[in-house]
Design an enzyme around this catalytic site. Structure first.
Site, PDB file in Angstrom:
ATOM      1  CB  CYS A 335     -22.735   3.132   8.760  1.00 10.74           C
ATOM      2  SG  CYS A 335     -21.112   3.354   8.071  1.00 10.74           S
ATOM      3  NE  ARG A 364     -13.703   8.350   7.901  1.00 12.87           N
ATOM      4  CZ  ARG A 364     -13.950   7.406   7.013  1.00 12.87           C
ATOM      5  NH1 ARG A 364     -12.961   6.864   6.346  1.00 12.87           N
ATOM      6  NH2 ARG A 364     -15.185   6.989   6.798  1.00 12.87           N
ATOM      7  CD  GLN A 382     -17.947   8.230   3.677  1.00 19.01           C
ATOM      8  OE1 GLN A 382     -18.852   8.254   4.500  1.00 19.01           O
ATOM      9  NE2 GLN A 382     -17.043   7.269   3.641  1.00 19.01           N
ATOM     10  CG  ASP A 384     -22.069   6.463   3.033  1.00 19.59           C
ATOM     11  OD1 ASP A 384     -21.898   5.373   2.457  1.00 19.59           O
ATOM     12  OD2 ASP A 384     -21.766   6.673   4.213  1.00 19.59           O
ATOM     13  CG  HIS A 386     -25.482   2.826   4.948  1.00 20.64           C
ATOM     14  ND1 HIS A 386     -25.237   4.166   5.100  1.00 20.64           N
ATOM     15  CD2 HIS A 386     -24.283   2.203   5.128  1.00 20.64           C
ATOM     16  CE1 HIS A 386     -23.955   4.353   5.386  1.00 20.64           C
ATOM     17  NE2 HIS A 386     -23.348   3.172   5.395  1.00 20.64           N
ATOM     18  CE  LYS A 470     -12.630  -5.185   1.579  1.00 19.62           C
ATOM     19  NZ  LYS A 470     -11.856  -4.009   1.833  1.00 19.62           N
ATOM     20  CG  HIS A 516     -21.510  -0.218   4.709  1.00 25.08           C
ATOM     21  ND1 HIS A 516     -21.543   0.696   5.719  1.00 25.08           N
ATOM     22  CD2 HIS A 516     -21.610  -1.429   5.290  1.00 25.08           C
ATOM     23  CE1 HIS A 516     -21.648   0.057   6.877  1.00 25.08           C
ATOM     24  NE2 HIS A 516     -21.686  -1.234   6.637  1.00 25.08           N
TER      25      HIS A 516
HETATM   26 ZN    ZN Z   1     -21.383   2.755   5.776  1.00 25.50          ZN
END
Ligand code: ZN
Ligand code: ZN
Length: 644
Positions: A335, A364, A382, A384, A386, A470, A516
């Site tokens: 992000c 992580r 991910q 991912d 945004h 969310k 996200h």
């Molecule tokens: Zn994010």
């Protein structure tokens, strides 16, 4: 008289002191037979607790999660009693219900407990259960509690941390346990028990404290349910993604590379690529743009994003440049990088929404003991994205993201799911950042979207993150296990922290809203889930090799190649097995490799320009022309992979 409100909204009046079981009886005898637990004004109560005030009552049966929790919590008491009787001197510590069953952590002292003791423990538990002993709660003074456990330092430690006047015991049969309540009426409801395993566990999870033995068990109200559960466990073992990943040559781990760092083998990499391309194609149609960002970022980036303060410096792996003394951190999320991409230009409301997508690899730290196959790793990618939009656009953007997630689920065979909408706790407005009216808009947008898309959803008050509401999807796999998959999160925090703006139609600068989302979550976890859900029989569009051509002997090599070419012209992934092996062996191997179709080629097939078709699992489709077969398989592919 007191007034009791039931979940359907109906109100009934009762004498003060009525119990939940009495209320059940007043509704129907049938219900009363099935009720095993209850809650009153949101608090767990016993089915025999006298109710003395007005309030709302929920009655639970075995079918409810709360009912199962009470059943397994009560079973843990029975397990504890069995252990106490069978292993004199064993010290009981804590024994909670868990998602599937319960456990008890015990200091067995001089005894060791292993699989050969399981049957004895089970029999003892059943003997106790058959006694139909009522579970009875009572209060105890701190002194009384301490004296009961004077030889048990673990319970003593627990009791010392409790306020005098709040301590309660549960009695059944001749057994007493320190307990806060939430039981089924009596032990007789427990009809089937199984001790599943034993494992080492530290007292209070602290490796500096004594090591205990954790005894896992499960219990059911019917023997048939236990049998079914054990079959499910067997099937889950066969489908374990670590086992299948090895058999299908998808991924491996190397101690030398490091724990929790998966290595994708060629077949696994090809599988990932197909999944990525599938999502990329859909995302392109939905107006996403791909971006690429590095695997590290300056510490300052995560200080700005707030992640550094929130997760603590221990979670981040620093990298120092040798000469310039710069500090970088391995990227734990994408992000912040994407916020900076947004910031690289000036946007007007006409340019929005911007949708930046990246298959971004993040790192992580997980304790080595927590690592598990592909589901708990230290480095993962991910899927991912945004989205940056105006508050007015949020409604539509959210619906579009749901469409994309549902498309992903549908194409990969996840048909059984529910949604959870997490909203603010209205009692605690200070916990949340961002404008109240925006929050209201966002929560309404999510609820409207969930309704509009016909989702089966629940609203969880107080479950929102401090930075936005969310929507989570809970997917049930083929074995009935629940996985969280496909979170869509609204965020007011990062746009604020990174000072993201756009010029509105009023020529003023405004804050965009950020979404996200990651339908797969991560490629690693998703592949693991997919393996366990399908047992390796992926939807045909995703299969590495869709057709294996098995020739009866080398004589048919040329004709086999011709069939292969024809299939490849239809963009069907096929492979020829030319080896000089018996056809029986070739079929067995192709079955193991889970190819959806096998084509058998011999003299007659060659002479008639045909192929004999066999489906994975053994179904025979007979001898047909290659063209006809291509049509069948294409239809099959189109059935599982609809266009977005
Ligand atoms: Zn994010
Ligand atoms: Zn209890």
């Amino acid at each position: 008289m007191i007034h009791i409100t039931l979940p359907d909204g109906s109100k009934k009046s009762f004498e003060k002191g009525i119990t939940p079981m009495d209320v059940a009886k007043s509704i129907s005898e049938g219900l009363a037979r099935n009720v095993i637990s209850a809650s009153f004004n949101g608090m767990k109560v016993e089915t025999v607790t006298p109710l003395t005030t007005d309030g709302s009552l929920v009655l639970y049966t075995w079918k409810d999660d709360e009912g199962k929790a009470a059943f397994w919590h009560s079973s843990a008491h029975v397990l504890a009693q069995a252990i106490e009787e069978l292993f004199p001197g064993a010290k009981l510590t804590i024994g909670p219900a868990i998602e599937n069953g319960f456990y008890y952590d015990v200091d067995f002292g001089e005894h060791t407990v292993s699989e050969k003791d399981f049957k004895t423990i089970e029999n003892k538990m059943l003997e106790i259960a058959r006694g139909k002993h009522d579970f009875k709660m009572r209060s105890a003074s701190k002194d009384e509690a301490l004296s009961l456990y004077k030889d048990n330092e673990f319970k003593t430690e627990l009791i010392k941390n409790l306020e005098d006047g709040t301590i309660t015991f549960c009695d059944h049969s001749t057994f007493t346990d320190l307990c806060r309540g939430g039981h089924i009426p009596n032990t007789g409801i427990i009809k089937a028990v199984k001790v599943l395993s034993v494992a080492g566990a530290y007292w209070r999870g602290d490796e500096n404290k004594p090591q205990l033995t954790r005894v896992y068990g499960i219990s059911f109200p019917k023997q048939k349910e236990l049998t079914e559960y054990l079959q499910l466990l067997e099937e889950a073992k066969k489908r374990d993604h670590r086992k299948l990943g090895k058999e299908l040559e998808l991924f491996t781990f190397s101690q030398k590379v490091g724990q929790g760092l998966p290595l994708w083998l060629p077949k696994g990499a090809a599988l990932r690529e197909r999944l990525e391309n599938f999502l990329k194609t859909a995302q392109k149609k939905a107006g996403y743009e791909m971006v690429v960002t590095p695997h590290i970022g300056q510490k300052e980036l995560y200080v700005t994003s707030g992640h550094y303060a929130k997760y603590g410096e221990d979670s981040f792996q620093p990298i120092h440049t040798p000469k310039e003394d710069e500090e970088f951190l391995l990227k734990p999320m994408n992000c912040p990088h994407h916020c900076e991409i947004y910031k690289s230009s000036q946007w007007s409301y006409k340019d929005l929404p911007k949708r930046f997508a990246e298959f971004g690899t993040v790192y992580r730290y997980e304790q080595s003991g927590e690592l598990h196959g592909l589901t708990r790793v230290r480095g993962f990618t991910q899927d991912d994205a945004h989205l940056f939009c105006t508050p007015e656009q949020l409604d539509k953007e959210f619906k579009d993201v749901i469409d994309l997630v549902l498309y992903v689920f549908g194409s990969l065979g996840f048909e059984n799911f529910t949604a959870q909408v997490s909203v603010r706790d209205p009692e605690n407005p200070d916990k949340y950042i961002g404008d109240v009216s925006n929050w209201e808009k966002a929560e309404q947008a999510i609820i409207n979207a969930a309704k509009d898309k016909g989702l089966d959803y629940v609203i969880e008050t107080g479950e929102a993150a401090f930075y936005g509401p969310k929507l989570d999807f809970m997917v049930k796999d083929a074995l009935g296990r629940r996985w969280q998959l496909g979170t869509i999160q609204v965020d007011y925090n990062l746009p604020e922290r990174f000072d993201l703006t756009y010029k509105g139609s009023d020529n003023e600068m405004h804050r965009p809203v950020m979404i996200h989302r990651a339908p797969f979550g991560s490629m690693e976890r998703f592949v693991a889930l997919l393996l366990e859900h399908t047992g390796g029989n992926f939807p045909i569009w995703l299969m590495p090799i869709q057709v294996k051509i098995l020739s009866l002997s080398e004589k048919y090599e040329k004709y086999s190649e011709k069939v292969l070419n024809l299939l490849e012209n239809h963009e069907i992934r096929a492979l020829v097995d030319h080896r000089n092996e018996t056809i029986g062996k070739k079929i067995r191997e192709a079955e193991m490799e889970k190819h959806p179709y096998m084509l058998i080629i011999g003299e007659q097939e060659k002479n008639e320009n045909k192929v004999t078709v066999r489906k994975h699992g053994g179904q025979d489709l007979g001898m047909i022309s290659t063209e006809d077969f291509a049509k069948i398989i294409k239809e099959d592919i189109n059935k599982t992979l609809k266009s977005f």
